[in-house]
Design an enzyme around this catalytic site. Structure first.
Site, mmCIF file in Angstrom:
data_model
loop_
_atom_site.group_PDB
_atom_site.id
_atom_site.type_symbol
_atom_site.label_atom_id
_atom_site.label_comp_id
_atom_site.label_asym_id
_atom_site.label_seq_id
_atom_site.Cartn_x
_atom_site.Cartn_y
_atom_site.Cartn_z
ATOM 1 N N GLY A 1 -24.813 -79.731 24.301
ATOM 2 C CA GLY A 1 -25.366 -80.720 23.772
ATOM 3 C C GLY A 1 -24.355 -82.258 23.821
ATOM 4 O O GLY A 1 -23.527 -81.996 24.683
ATOM 5 N N CYS A 2 -24.638 -83.175 23.139
ATOM 6 C CA CYS A 2 -23.993 -84.265 23.440
ATOM 7 C C CYS A 2 -22.568 -84.310 22.677
ATOM 8 O O CYS A 2 -22.482 -85.183 21.610
ATOM 9 C CB CYS A 2 -24.732 -85.625 23.215
ATOM 10 S SG CYS A 2 -26.314 -85.878 23.889
ATOM 11 N N VAL A 3 -21.647 -83.304 22.971
ATOM 12 C CA VAL A 3 -20.394 -83.265 22.246
ATOM 13 C C VAL A 3 -19.327 -83.824 23.170
ATOM 14 O O VAL A 3 -19.218 -83.656 24.201
ATOM 15 C CB VAL A 3 -20.300 -81.982 21.700
ATOM 16 C CG1 VAL A 3 -21.476 -81.906 20.592
ATOM 17 C CG2 VAL A 3 -20.280 -81.053 22.776
ATOM 18 N N GLY B 1 -24.556 -84.550 18.286
ATOM 19 C CA GLY B 1 -23.626 -84.511 18.996
ATOM 20 C C GLY B 1 -22.431 -85.268 18.241
ATOM 21 O O GLY B 1 -21.369 -85.029 18.177
#
Ligand code: SF4
Ligand code: SF4
Lengths: 105, 531, 306
Positions: free
Chosen positions: A103-105, B271
């Site tokens: 994911g967007c991490v 996120g």
């Protein structure tokens, strides 16, 4: 997907070295990954972080946010990078046998 | 290199040499300032199709037998044929056909492309290259034009697995930023073609980067978020955030979750919870201070605004979009508001608009105009003096060029950041951060190096140029990027080039700056050591 | 010969109109698509910086003022300026511009010839010394558009041909048809020029020819004019097979795709169209798609906890 021997058993790892079956994880495997991650020999502080990650993962099926990890282990980011040159995600989580962050991490 | 070389077997179609790369400004203006891009290992090259440029975004395993290979070629063609039918692709058929049919190959779009320019103008990254390949395949293999007509229209090409495997990777060398489309006088959209090529691979052949599909949309639909956050983990993280807020600001705030009938369902990119909880905390602080009636959701998918489907697969896209709407409907909120995530903005407001019908068509808006309203109309007390450092704004493509949200974020910055300065170009003419269309989350093998050195290069150049007069590491500087994806990309880009160490440039979101300026918070909200 | 010329002319005009109509209809009949707009959107209030209605809180409650005329004028203006080319590639623009002007003027020239012929039928003499102002205006307008188009068009054709051959970026993507087109257009313009300069300096033959066409009293024209007429007619037949439709589809593309920011409102017309589209069956074969089911049926069962 590749296979490699970690802690004496054959393990599947992904292209970036994360183990694919987190439940097979044990201390020997962790130490073998630590060797590859330049985090060997593992000191008490190493284990503190790895165990924390492991426990959190078993409870929540995910790695904790980095800020939480820093707060709750009392190790600051700088220290974490000293212990795990790969950083908290690519270094510590990998050694703790967590899946690769997604994911967007 | 000739266009048709794409089907000729070779180890690599192109190799990017360090000296090809677009030069960077100080302090990266020396030949050794660029870190060497990692190469794939020989073993990886043996196992995956890496013959495009030696970089892997998808990593298609090499077909084991001739039969499998032939089956893949057949499937590619059937997928391409479906792409051109109403039933299977009404979603993008008109734009696709327009772009396929009316390009006059004047090439004036070329230099707008950050990837093409940064790479030293590699032929394969030219915005018109992919469409040209696709057109030729269509002319020869679907329209079955005669040899003469193929010769005349320059449509000679040999369709084989080498070409297909390369084209798949190549569709992930374009960030879908659509800067090229913006300058095309005929309305041709080469970015769209990349998007459509990705769809053939995903929707027909089941081929997509793992980060987008398997651990992306599939995981999101299954466990609730592409980060893997489960509702249970979410609860834990939210209470952690509440603790942090109290610690940092002295305010005791209860973050509302699943509050039925709230005015606003706030959707964050999950996120943020993992990597930048200060962003979601700032939202909570500001909304609380402004007395807004809002809530988060803890329903599956309802706490993750992302929709990676928008980059590669219409069906995965629709499933997630519907899920978001269902969550909002069940909560009986008045509207959905999207936090700082560019692609979620576009996905939810623009793209999903023609998929959600009836009572699932719940009003959806960006949180940024609302924030601008709070700031401009003094609904919260702010002291701009607290943001007195050089600051510039990175525009997420999805918000500006692709949906026209340009001014509200600027109104905020102009009001609360005395040293705000624009980078050039900006607004609808901005450059992509280099992490668009899923790039920022592709973390595997050597792709992260490529997206720092190549697709993020122009952005780095812009940032450095904007701060040239204050480039010294003694002066802290801030790049405001109101988008989780952009932040992820900028973080990786800055790490790759050690930008924080060398120039002291920090990055973060927009709400953090608002929270940082709030007069009733004693300590600075922004913590520079968390770079 | 005169019959042949007349029939060819009728045919090519009918042909191009028919082909263009078919193509345009095909384009317009394509189903409505998902939104894929690109800012600036010209009919929006804040088009100067590319702003949209999404910049407002509760945007769906505000009445939107769309200025379609602005978009239309913008597109129209670009026909005569080709500004993007001027900005991005001047060396190309220097040839492309005259070439385009050549086309615009040669079409205007033919339209004027047609109306001039109509005027002649009504007894107006078209010449520089005509009794009627209309006649004089027609005379000079026809002369001007004709001659200028021949000159600029021929110049542009040669220039573009050379540019396509020597410019690395253009060469790579050039096809034999590109070269053919430039040579073809060169011949058209130069034959017109030849006929005017050496044979018929007042261009009276064309006017007579057109008068013949509308009165069905076909006349003979000299070799020069005939060559030009034949070439031009053939060109009209050739055009639908090139990308020339872009003159028209450019409007479609901008209005129906790039600037299409029409929101889908509950119970609206757009919604009904969308529902029909969502009812179509799909045949994609990847594992995560239910082949043979409709779009609407793809979505998984809701899994609400509550
Ligand atoms: S996409 Fe547009 S600008 Fe680019 S080559 Fe084609 S016609 Fe020219
Ligand atoms: S969409 Fe962006 S990245 Fe893709 S070709 Fe166009 S300019 Fe380049």
């Amino acid at each position: 997907m590749a296979k490699t021997t970690l802690g004496g058993i054959e393990m599947e790892i992904d292209e970036d070295g994360f183990i694919q079956e987190p439940d097979k994880w044990n201390k020997e495997i962790a130490e073998d990954i630590a060797k590859l991650e330049s985090a060997y020999p593992m000191t008490e502080e190493h284990w503190k972080l790895v165990n924390y990650l492991r426990d959190y993962f078993l409870k929540y099926e995910i790695a904790p946010p980095i800020r939480m990890l820093v707060k709750q282990t009392g190790l600051d980011l700088k220290k974490i990078y000293q212990l795990f040159p790969g950083g908290p995600a690519k270094g510590a989580c990998k050694i703790a046998g967590l899946p690769k962050p997604t994911g967007c991490v | 290199m000739k266009i048709e070389d794409i089907s000729k077997k070779s180890e690599q179609l192109i190799t990017i040499k360090p000296e090809d790369l677009m030069p960077l400004p100080y302090p990266y203006d020396t030949p050794d300032a660029d870190p060497a891009m990692r190469e794939l290992t020989q073993d990886q090259k043996n196992r995956y199709e890496a013959s495009l440029d030696g970089v892997l975004a998808i990593g298609i395993p090499k077909p084991e037998t001739k039969e499998i290979e032939e089956e893949l070629i057949r499937k590619f063609l059937s997928g391409l044929a479906k792409l051109l039918t109403k039933e299977n692709n009404w979603t993008f058929l008109q734009p696709l056909l327009h772009s396929l049919e009316y390009c006059v190959k004047c090439q004036i779009c070329n230099d707008s492309c950050p990837v093409y320019v940064a790479s030293g103008k590699q032929e394969i990254y030219r915005p018109t290259y992919r469409p040209e390949i696709l057109r030729r395949i269509i002319n020869k293999y679907l329209k079955k034009q005669s040899t003469l007509s193929l010769k005349l229209t320059g449509s000679d090409i040999e369709l084989n697995w080498t070409l297909i495997a390369r084209l798949a990777e190549l569709s992930y060398r374009c960030t879908l930023c659509r800067r090229c489309a913006q300058v095309c006088p005929l309305g041709v959209d080469n970015g769209l073609i990349s998007h459509e090529i990705r769809k053939i691979f995903s929707q027909e052949m089941g081929i997509a980067p793992k980060e987008l599909h398997e651990s992306g949309t599939v995981q999101q639909l299954k466990v609730g978020s592409s980060t893997g956050i489960t509702p249970k983990a979410l609860g834990n993280i939210i209470s952690f955030m509440e603790d942090e807020i109290e610690e940092k600001t002295g305010k005791k705030i209860k973050i509302p979750v699943d509050k039925e009938g709230a005015d606003i369902l706030l959707l964050h990119n999950a996120g943020e919870f993992m990597a930048w909880p200060e962003n979601t905390e700032a939202f909570a602080i500001i909304f609380e201070a402004a007395g807004i009636n809002w809530t988060l959701s803890s329903e599956l998918v309802g706490y993750d605004a992302v929709n990676y489907g928008v980059w590669y697969d219409d069906f995965q896209f629709a499933k997630i979009a519907l899920r978001h709407a269902e969550v909002a409907k069940a909560l009986k909120v008045k509207k959905i508001s999207v936090g700082e995530c560019g692609h979620a903005h576009k996905a939810m407001m623009v793209i999903a608009d023609r998929i959600l019908t009836g009572d699932l068509n719940i009003p959806r808006e960006s949180a940024i105009p609302l924030l601008a309203d709070l700031v401009i109309n003094n609904k919260i007390k702010l002291d701009p003096g607290r943001n007195n450092f050089p600051i510039t704004l990175h525009d997420p493509c999805n918000m500006v060029r692709l949906m026209g949200i340009v001014e509200p974020q600027r109104q905020i910055l102009r009001k609360i950041c005395p040293q705000f300065r624009e980078m050039e170009p900006h607004g609808v003419d901005n450059y992509c951060c280099g992490g668009g269309s899923g790039f920022a989350i592709i973390q595997s093998m050597n792709f992260p190096d490529w997206r720092s050195a190549i697709s993020g290069r122009v952005k780095l150049k812009q940032v450095l140029e904007t701060f040239q007069d204050v480039i010294s590491p003694d002066i802290p500087k801030y790049v405001c990027a109101p988008c989780s994806n952009c932040k992820g990309q900028i973080r990786d880009l800055f790490n790759y080039y050690s930008v924080f160490e060398k120039c002291n440039i920090f990055y973060g979101g927009l709400v953090e700056l608002i929270a940082n300026a709030m007069v009733d918070i004693e300590k600075p909200f922004i913590e520079w050591e968390w770079h | 010969m005169r019959i042949f010329l007349a029939i060819l002319t009728y045919f090519s005009y009918i042909f191009i109109i028919a082909m263009y109509t078919i193509k345009a209809a095909k384009y317009l009949k394509l189903p409505v698509h998902l939104r894929w707009e690109l800012y600036p959107v010209m009919h929006e209030e804040n088009y100067q910086y590319g702003g949209s209605y999404f910049e407002q809180v509760d945007w769906w409650t505000r009445i939107r003022q769309k200025r379609y005329l602005r978009g239309f004028l913008f597109l129209l203006k670009e026909y005569f300026v080709l500004g993007e080319y001027f900005q991005k590639h001047k060396a190309y623009w220097y040839f492309l511009y005259p070439w385009h002007i050549g086309f615009i003027l040669i079409i205007t020239f033919h339209i004027l010839c047609f109306f001039g012929a109509v005027a002649m039928v009504f007894g107006i003499t078209i010449s520089s010394s005509s009794q009627s102002i209309t006649g004089i205006v027609f005379y000079y307008a026809i002369l001007f558009t004709g001659v200028v188009s021949f000159v600029t068009g021929a110049f542009g054709s040669v220039g573009l041909l050379i540019k396509r051959i020597y410019d690395e970026n253009l060469k790579q993507y050039a096809t034999p048809l590109h070269y053919f087109t430039y040579i073809f257009t060169f011949l058209i313009f130069i034959s017109g020029f030849y006929a005017w300069y050496f044979i018929d300096p007042t261009l009276s033959e064309y006017r007579e020819f057109w008068k013949g066409l509308i009165t069905f009293k076909f006349i003979d024209v000299g070799c020069g004019a005939a060559t030009h007429i034949i070439l031009f007619n053939l060109f009209l037949v050739y055009l639908p097979y090139t990308r020339s439709m872009h003159y028209i589809t450019r409007f479609f593309g901008f209005c129906l795709i790039r600037w299409d920011d029409e929101p889908n409102m509950r119970g609206g017309k757009l919604e009904r169209k969308l529902q029909a589209l969502l009812n179509q069956k799909v045949s994609w074969s990847a594992a995560h798609i239910k082949s043979g089911k409709t779009w609407g049926e793809q979505v998984e069962e809701p899994k609400m906890r509550s």
